[in-house]
Design an enzyme around this catalytic site. Structure first.
Site, PDB file in Angstrom:
ATOM      1  N   HIS A  56      63.125  54.839  66.061  1.00 41.46           N
ATOM      2  CA  HIS A  56      62.031  54.976  67.018  1.00 41.46           C
ATOM      3  C   HIS A  56      62.511  55.507  68.363  1.00 41.46           C
ATOM      4  CE1 HIS A  56      59.173  52.285  64.594  1.00 41.46           C
ATOM      5  NE2 HIS A  56      58.934  53.562  64.406  1.00 41.46           N
ATOM      6  N   ARG A  69      41.721  62.098  72.744  1.00 36.82           N
ATOM      7  CA  ARG A  69      41.655  60.785  72.102  1.00 36.82           C
ATOM      8  C   ARG A  69      41.191  59.800  73.171  1.00 36.82           C
ATOM      9  NH1 ARG A  69      46.713  62.696  69.449  1.00 36.82           N
ATOM     10  NH2 ARG A  69      46.387  62.612  67.195  1.00 36.82           N
ATOM     11  N   ARG A  87      36.733  63.223  71.342  1.00 28.21           N
ATOM     12  CA  ARG A  87      36.489  62.429  70.136  1.00 28.21           C
ATOM     13  C   ARG A  87      35.969  61.064  70.544  1.00 28.21           C
ATOM     14  NH1 ARG A  87      41.378  61.167  66.229  1.00 28.21           N
ATOM     15  NH2 ARG A  87      41.921  59.666  67.837  1.00 28.21           N
ATOM     16  N   GLU A 105      38.691  64.314  58.091  1.00 32.59           N
ATOM     17  CA  GLU A 105      39.971  63.636  57.869  1.00 32.59           C
ATOM     18  C   GLU A 105      39.921  62.696  56.673  1.00 32.59           C
ATOM     19  OE1 GLU A 105      41.131  61.757  61.561  1.00 32.59           O
ATOM     20  OE2 GLU A 105      39.109  61.148  62.014  1.00 32.59           O
ATOM     21  N   ASN A 138      46.469  64.491  59.934  1.00 30.72           N
ATOM     22  CA  ASN A 138      47.276  63.266  59.866  1.00 30.72           C
ATOM     23  C   ASN A 138      46.594  62.278  58.929  1.00 30.72           C
ATOM     24  OD1 ASN A 138      48.583  64.583  61.921  1.00 30.72           O
ATOM     25  ND2 ASN A 138      47.768  63.290  63.546  1.00 30.72           N
ATOM     26  N   ASP A 139      45.312  62.074  59.156  1.00 30.10           N
ATOM     27  CA  ASP A 139      44.586  61.152  58.283  1.00 30.10           C
ATOM     28  C   ASP A 139      44.227  61.796  56.949  1.00 30.10           C
ATOM     29  OD1 ASP A 139      44.372  58.543  59.383  1.00 30.10           O
ATOM     30  OD2 ASP A 139      43.157  59.378  60.995  1.00 30.10           O
ATOM     31  N   ARG A 145      50.126  55.972  56.799  1.00 28.75           N
ATOM     32  CA  ARG A 145      50.909  56.777  57.740  1.00 28.75           C
ATOM     33  C   ARG A 145      51.805  55.956  58.648  1.00 28.75           C
ATOM     34  NH1 ARG A 145      46.149  59.216  61.629  1.00 28.75           N
ATOM     35  NH2 ARG A 145      47.664  59.373  63.285  1.00 28.75           N
ATOM     36  N   CYS A 195      43.408  69.592  64.334  1.00 29.64           N
ATOM     37  CA  CYS A 195      44.071  68.880  65.427  1.00 29.64           C
ATOM     38  C   CYS A 195      45.103  67.864  64.959  1.00 29.64           C
ATOM     39  CB  CYS A 195      43.039  68.222  66.342  1.00 29.64           C
ATOM     40  SG  CYS A 195      41.980  67.058  65.478  1.00 29.64           S
TER      41      CYS A 195
HETATM   42  C1  PEP Z   1      44.342  63.145  62.548  1.00 28.04           C
HETATM   43  O1  PEP Z   1      44.050  62.203  61.829  1.00 28.04           O
HETATM   44  O2  PEP Z   1      44.890  64.200  62.134  1.00 28.04           O
HETATM   45  C2  PEP Z   1      44.061  63.086  63.984  1.00 28.04           C
HETATM   46  C3  PEP Z   1      44.246  64.128  64.761  1.00 28.04           C
HETATM   47  O3  PEP Z   1      43.645  61.899  64.497  1.00 28.04           O
HETATM   48  P1  PEP Z   1      44.625  60.661  64.837  1.00 28.04           P
HETATM   49  O4  PEP Z   1      46.038  61.165  64.662  1.00 28.04           O
HETATM   50  O5  PEP Z   1      44.299  60.244  66.204  1.00 28.04           O
HETATM   51  O6  PEP Z   1      44.206  59.680  63.794  1.00 28.04           O
HETATM   52 MG    MG Z   2      42.748  60.649  62.571  1.00 29.00          MG
END
Ligand code: PEP
Ligand code: MG
Length: 573
Positions: free
Chosen positions: A190, A297, A333, A432, A455-456, A466, A503
């Site tokens: 980390h 965010r 968002r 997502e 990411n999600d 994740r 994103c």
């Molecule tokens: C994602 O899920 O790709 C995203 C941009 O949102 P977060 O990383 O805030 O969940």
């Molecule tokens: Mg997300």
């Protein structure tokens, strides 16, 4: 004495300057007789509460300095403090075994650390460091010492230490750090992640003889190769200064060019925007050439406090960000909390699978006022902005309909009150969740735009938590199923005349740039620091070639094949 060593390159860049050895304050953990076990337990409870509150502050600081993923490190630390097994073992040590608090805490934390170390491997070593970091924090709280009181010398230094914990890394004043160098630690720890995200050159696992080096000695550190020189001679210094200057010149050139739009070699204009979490990020984003914000965010507004932010408080914070961004578009968002980001006052309960639970838009049917207040604040603050509102975590059509109804109600109520509100507003949503990607053509009827959260989307498509680093290595957005969903989403939206952004982290990864361009992505949203390099790369690409790259990538059967093909394609450009 002059010598060189080589460690593991962890965070790129060159640092030259005096070294400063950081020795964490030692707290005695000797066994001592205690008088009153109940009073000793009380000390532990007080220390745990203090540690928790410090970690909440650090979480907010990491969110501001680095980003969500980095802030999660401290959230995981805070969760460890609440671990029932940890509390059970501590109670047993103090109340039954009558141990003194310091001894008991050390024993219990070491028990955990040793358990992790016995599992072997870089991942578990890194987690043992985390556990010890939390343990040390509790010991400091017992002694009334605050980590943030540690002061660095006045002039900037390269921090050298046996090991550094995530807490140390974010606690130091960024302006006084030239680099980090540790004897222990791995590149996926980390601490390494934090060093990269605050942009400080770092080398870990450097075999430095700690007893032979002294504060103030000149050190050169190459975070891209892992090379370290102590008391370098003039010739060596010259080479490193030259490299450092070259790196800086290259960055300055890229930064300068980043102020211009990103137009591909064949003249296709692509929007490059930033992911931000604060007004500070917004300023950085503009400096780095962001043409707007693709993801604000808003969780930071809700964290580290005891009650919901009021509408007026929100207006003040959004206004500051909108002012920085001027007439550039800002995608905001709405609240995406729950999952791994918990807030006690919202009534989020412990869930077996928080990522599949009461999260983000799913909270709104029970708590519509949260969305209503946020939308009212945005409409009030965004009067001079190119405001784009975006819903997180949508998995079905009804959620968008419900949110739209709340939006209409918020608008109407403001108009009824005679308030001036934002006029030029787009209403969009994130893609997502695989179910949303698959019904994208239905969803596109209800919104003005999509932004793909890879990411999600990756987490839910491949079924990988994740935040679980043991499996996180498998979570690549280049998995054939994920890129197929991205392609499907873009096609479905374009067929309905809607634009699509992306994103997730993938947007800032140069490996993904030709693929996403070839798939027809309209807007790339990324961490501010990635913007100059991605803009530079986009300028060198030909969109017709990238379409062919994307077409071929979509035929490949494994993540490894997709990644290898994209690497080869980028190197042939
Ligand atoms: C994602 O899920 O790709 C995203 C941009 O949102 P977060 O990383 O805030 O969940
Ligand atoms: Mg997300």
């Amino acid at each position: 004495m002059r010598y060189s060593v080589k460690g593991l390159a962890t965070s790129s860049g060159i640092a030259i300057g005096p070294l400063w050895i950081y020795h964490p304050i030692h707290i005695s953990v000797d066994q001592k007789p205690i008088g009153d076990a109940q009073a000793e337990w009380q000390r532990i409870e007080t220390a745990l509460a203090m540690a928790k509150s410090q970690l909440e502050t650090l979480q907010a600081k990491a969110l501001e300095m680095c980003g969500t993923a980095e802030a999660e490190i401290f959230q995981a630390h805070a969760l460890f403090l609440e671990d029932p097994e940890l509390l059970g073992l501590l109670k047993e040590a103090i109340l039954s075994q009558k141990e003194n608090a310091e001894y008991g805490v050390n024993q219990v934390v070491e028990h955990y650390a040793q358990m992790l170390l016995a599992l072997e491997g870089e991942y578990f070593r890194a987690r043992a460091t985390d556990v010890r970091d939390v343990g040390r924090r509790i010991l400091y709280c017992l002694a009334g010492i605050r980590l943030e009181d540690i002061s660095l010398p006045d002039q900037p230094v390269i921090i050298v230490s046996e090991d550094l914990t995530p807490s140390d890394t974010v606690q130091f004043d960024r302006n006084k750090i030239l680099g980090f160098c540790t004897v222990k630690g791995g590149p996926t720890s980390h601490t390494a992640i934090l060093a990269r995200s605050i942009g400080v050159p770092a080398v870990v696992s450097a075999p430095l003889p700690m007893d032979k080096i002294q504060n103030g000695t000149i050190m050169v550190l190459n975070g891209s190769t892992g090379e370290i020189g102590i008391t370098p001679d003039e010739a060596e210094l010259e080479v490193m200064r030259k490299k450092q200057a070259e790196g800086q010149t290259q960055w300055t050139k890229m930064l300068e060019a980043a102020q211009n739009p990103a137009v591909t070699y064949d003249g296709k204009k692509v929007e490059v925007v930033a992911n931000i979490g604060s007004a500070q990020d917004a300023r950085q984003a503009v400096k780095n050439g962001a043409e707007g914000v693709g993801l604000l965010r808003t969780e930071f507004l809700y964290l580290d406090r005891q009650s919901l932010p009021t509408e007026d408080e929100q207006v003040a914070i959004y206004s500051e960000i909108f002012e920085v961004m001027g007439d550039r578009p800002v995608v905001v968002r709405t609240l995406d909390i729950g999952g791994d980001k918990s807030v006690s006052y919202l009534g989020i309960e412990a869930e077996a699978n928080p990522f599949l639970g009461w999260r983000a838009i799913r909270m709104i049917s029970e708590r519509p006022e949260i969305l209503r207040d946020q939308l009212r604040a945005l409409l009030r603050a965004g009067i001079n902005s190119d405001l784009r509102i975006m819903l997180p975590m949508v998995s079905n059509l009804e959620e968008v309909e419900m949110a739209r109804a709340i939006y209409d109600e918020a608008r109407q109520s403001l108009l009824n009150e005679g308030k001036t509100i934002a006029q030029k507003v787009q209403f969009g949503m994130m893609i997502e969740v695989p179910s949303a990607a698959l019904i994208a053509s239905h969803l596109a009827e209800l919104v003005d735009f999509f932004s793909i959260g890879t990411n999600d989307l990756t987490q839910y498509t491949i079924a990988i938590d994740r935040t679980n680093e043991r499996v996180a290595k498998l979570a690549s957005p280049f998995h054939p199923a994920v890129i197929a969903l991205i392609a499907h989403t873009i096609r479905a939206a374009h067929a309905k005349g809607k634009w699509v952004g992306l994103c997730g982290e993938m947007a800032g990864d140069p490996l993904g740039t030709p693929l996403l361009l070839g798939l027809g992505l309209d807007e790339f949203s990324m961490a501010p620091k990635s913007i100059p390099a991605v803009k530079q790369l986009l300028r060198s690409l030909n969109s017709a070639d990238c379409e062919k790259i994307a077409e071929h990538a979509l035929t490949l059967s494994t993540t490894a094949k997709v990644e290898a093909f994209l690497k080869e394609s980028v190197s042939n450009l």
